[in-house]
Design a protein around this motif. Structure first.
Motif, mmCIF file in Angstrom:
data_model
loop_
_atom_site.group_PDB
_atom_site.id
_atom_site.type_symbol
_atom_site.label_atom_id
_atom_site.label_comp_id
_atom_site.label_asym_id
_atom_site.label_seq_id
_atom_site.Cartn_x
_atom_site.Cartn_y
_atom_site.Cartn_z
ATOM 1 N N ALA A 4 -2.952 -6.321 7.153
ATOM 2 C CA ALA A 4 -2.438 -7.139 6.062
ATOM 3 C C ALA A 4 -1.646 -6.304 5.061
ATOM 4 O O ALA A 4 -0.760 -6.818 4.379
ATOM 5 N N THR A 5 -1.937 -5.007 5.002
ATOM 6 C CA THR A 5 -1.247 -4.110 4.071
ATOM 7 C C THR A 5 -0.775 -2.865 4.807
ATOM 8 O O THR A 5 -1.183 -2.582 5.934
ATOM 9 N N GLU A 6 0.052 -2.125 4.135
ATOM 10 C CA GLU A 6 0.405 -0.799 4.627
ATOM 11 C C GLU A 6 -0.843 0.082 4.605
ATOM 12 O O GLU A 6 -1.742 -0.116 3.798
ATOM 13 N N VAL A 7 -0.916 1.037 5.516
ATOM 14 C CA VAL A 7 -2.045 1.966 5.538
ATOM 15 C C VAL A 7 -2.065 2.732 4.218
ATOM 16 O O VAL A 7 -1.043 3.256 3.767
ATOM 17 N N THR A 8 -3.230 2.787 3.591
ATOM 18 C CA THR A 8 -3.348 3.383 2.266
ATOM 19 C C THR A 8 -3.747 4.856 2.329
ATOM 20 O O THR A 8 -4.168 5.374 3.362
ATOM 21 N N ASN A 9 -3.632 5.503 1.186
ATOM 22 C CA ASN A 9 -4.086 6.887 1.081
ATOM 23 C C ASN A 9 -5.560 7.002 1.432
ATOM 24 O O ASN A 9 -5.981 7.964 2.090
ATOM 25 N N ALA A 10 -6.357 6.039 0.991
ATOM 26 C CA ALA A 10 -7.797 6.083 1.259
ATOM 27 C C ALA A 10 -8.076 6.025 2.751
ATOM 28 O O ALA A 10 -8.908 6.786 3.277
ATOM 29 N N SER A 11 -7.391 5.152 3.468
ATOM 30 C CA SER A 11 -7.598 5.029 4.910
ATOM 31 C C SER A 11 -7.117 6.269 5.647
ATOM 32 O O SER A 11 -7.781 6.750 6.578
ATOM 33 N N PHE A 12 -5.985 6.803 5.237
ATOM 34 C CA PHE A 12 -5.464 7.994 5.898
ATOM 35 C C PHE A 12 -6.368 9.191 5.634
ATOM 36 O O PHE A 12 -6.558 10.046 6.517
ATOM 37 N N LYS B 196 2.733 -11.162 -4.091
ATOM 38 C CA LYS B 196 2.204 -12.232 -3.261
ATOM 39 C C LYS B 196 2.497 -11.975 -1.785
ATOM 40 O O LYS B 196 3.546 -11.442 -1.439
ATOM 41 N N PRO B 197 1.583 -12.373 -0.906
ATOM 42 C CA PRO B 197 1.819 -12.191 0.534
ATOM 43 C C PRO B 197 2.794 -13.239 1.063
ATOM 44 O O PRO B 197 3.108 -14.226 0.390
ATOM 45 N N ASN B 198 3.272 -13.012 2.289
ATOM 46 C CA ASN B 198 4.127 -14.015 2.916
ATOM 47 C C ASN B 198 3.273 -15.116 3.537
ATOM 48 O O ASN B 198 2.050 -15.156 3.350
ATOM 49 N N GLY B 199 3.901 -15.996 4.287
ATOM 50 C CA GLY B 199 3.199 -17.143 4.834
ATOM 51 C C GLY B 199 2.098 -16.811 5.815
ATOM 52 O O GLY B 199 1.220 -17.638 6.077
ATOM 53 N N TYR B 200 2.103 -15.606 6.369
ATOM 54 C CA TYR B 200 1.043 -15.181 7.290
ATOM 55 C C TYR B 200 -0.058 -14.394 6.594
ATOM 56 O O TYR B 200 -0.994 -13.924 7.240
ATOM 57 N N GLY B 201 0.072 -14.200 5.286
ATOM 58 C CA GLY B 201 -0.935 -13.434 4.560
ATOM 59 C C GLY B 201 -0.710 -11.935 4.621
ATOM 60 O O GLY B 201 -1.651 -11.167 4.395
ATOM 61 N N LEU B 202 0.518 -11.511 4.879
ATOM 62 C CA LEU B 202 0.870 -10.093 4.953
ATOM 63 C C LEU B 202 1.544 -9.659 3.661
ATOM 64 O O LEU B 202 2.451 -10.330 3.166
ATOM 65 N N TYR B 203 1.125 -8.518 3.142
ATOM 66 C CA TYR B 203 1.648 -8.012 1.875
ATOM 67 C C TYR B 203 2.712 -6.940 2.095
ATOM 68 O O TYR B 203 2.647 -6.155 3.039
ATOM 69 N N ASP B 204 3.683 -6.917 1.176
ATOM 70 C CA ASP B 204 4.688 -5.848 1.137
ATOM 71 C C ASP B 204 5.494 -5.729 2.427
ATOM 72 O O ASP B 204 5.848 -4.617 2.849
ATOM 73 N N MET B 205 5.817 -6.859 3.042
ATOM 74 C CA MET B 205 6.716 -6.814 4.189
ATOM 75 C C MET B 205 8.168 -6.635 3.738
ATOM 76 O O MET B 205 9.070 -6.481 4.555
#
Length: 370
Positions: free
Chosen positions: A101-109, A275-284
């Motif tokens: 749903a989001t770009e990979v974050t610093n925390a995840s990396f 706000k996310p797009n229609g699929y619930g994806l952020y920062d596309m």
């Protein structure tokens, strides 16, 4: 538009172009970005030995992911704003897939690095023998003092001499990496929810392998970015990006010398800030460019006929401006995009970057079919 190639030692000898920088005829009926390239004359880093880590892959989970139901759509530009490599529009059919749903974050990396001990491209000293393979014959070796671990950092100049030379606002900075996005004097403390940047395509692939996932194909990325809208310019529809309310993290004002920060962000924004797009994806659109799995070729769409099922891109890379340098597709635009310069936040906009180059405005997200 003629392309002026400049040899740079800052500190690596080479060039990179993230946008379509081919010579092309401008149609009087088409309105395109004002530049042939949004990162023209950017000094590149090439030839770092491919990552060979043998860590075990995890089983993919769907935590933080969105199920994108498969279907058929028209891929490519449907309006008059696209660059040549966005045409012709063509039909693509995709299987269902899950996407972050989001770009990979610093925390995840950071969790990935802690679990594997992985060292990113930017943290490794470049190998001249490998670099030389992708440079013009006879290119002199740079001095050892500049052959150091480094990455590209955005620098906001006070004045510029036109927009054709991106080296005016990009600098190689010693010690810049995902942990120190602007150099050794910077860090990611308090920015755990920002997208990870300064990661090469190799780094993104290594993370995906560890997570049991993969990078999206270019077709999957565009289908997901559209959010179910047909032939819309942007993930939110056709309304101009600066009409009404901020819709994405981009540049407002006079790029690159003045940013009015109308969207409240002068640089990176934490994920889910818009706000996310229609699929619930952020920062596309905006924030950071996102790596795709596909090799880049400007003429790939022209080779497709009929309905293409689950395309994975061309079998190899070819950028006519730098034919010896392998490039992968990046999508979505970044916090540096501005309509007067590069509308990379359009859903069909295709850019390309050398596989071992990291930048302050490039990240990624993952997908899986499992």
């Amino acid at each position: 538009m003629n392309t002026l190639k400049i040899v740079c030692y800052l500190p690596f000898v080479a060039l990179i172009a993230c946008c379509n920088n081919q010579k092309r005829e401008e149609s009087s009926k088409r309105t395109q970005d004002s530049l042939a390239s949004c990162e023209k004359n950017l000094p590149g880093r090439f030839g770092v030995i491919r990552e060979t880590s043998s860590f075990a892959a995890n089983k993919a989970t769907h935590d933080g992911m969105v199920l994108i139901q498969g279907g058929t759509f028209e891929m490519g530009a449907a309006d008059n704003e696209g660059r040549k490599d966005e045409y012709p529009k063509h039909q693509v059919t995709l299987k269902s897939f899950w996407m972050d749903a989001t770009e990979v974050t610093n925390a995840s990396f950071a969790k990935f690095v802690a679990a594997t001990g992985y060292v990113t491209t930017a943290e490794r000293k470049p190998e001249w023998a490998e670099m030389a393979k992708q440079l013009p014959p006879g290119t002199p070796k740079p001095p050892d003092s500049v052959m150091v671990a480094a990455s590209l950092v955005f620098y906001q100049p006070k004045t510029i001499n036109g927009l054709n030379d991106a080296s005016q606002w990009w600098r190689w900075v010693k010690g810049a990496s995902w942990k120190h996005p602007k150099g050794l004097n910077s860090n990611i403390t308090g920015k755990e929810n920002n997208p990870v940047v300064q990661v090469s395509w190799d780094d993104a692939m290594a993370y995906c392998k560890w997570a049991g996932k993969r990078l999206p194909t270019e077709a999957e990325w565009e289908f997901a970015a559209r959010g179910g809208l047909k032939n819309a310019k942007y993930p939110w529809g056709n309304e101009d990006i600066e009409t009404d309310r901020p819709k994405a993290n981009t540049w407002q004002g006079n790029f690159p010398v003045k940013n009015t920060v109308w969207d409240q962000f002068a640089g990176l924004a934490k994920v889910k800030s818009f706000k996310p797009n229609g699929y619930g994806l952020y920062d596309m659109a905006g924030n950071v460019w996102e790596w795709c799995s596909d090799w880049y070729r400007p003429d790939f769409y022209e080779s497709l006929t009929g309905v293409t099922s689950n395309p994975k891109g061309p079998g190899n890379s070819y950028d006519p401006m730098e034919p010896t340098v392998p490039k992968k597709v990046v999508r979505g635009g970044s916090f540096m995009c501005n309509a007067s310069y590069c509308k990379g936040y359009r859903v069909t906009s295709r850019m390309k970057t050398s596989v071992d180059t990291g930048l302050e405005h490039t990240g990624f997200r993952c997908v899986t079919n499992n």
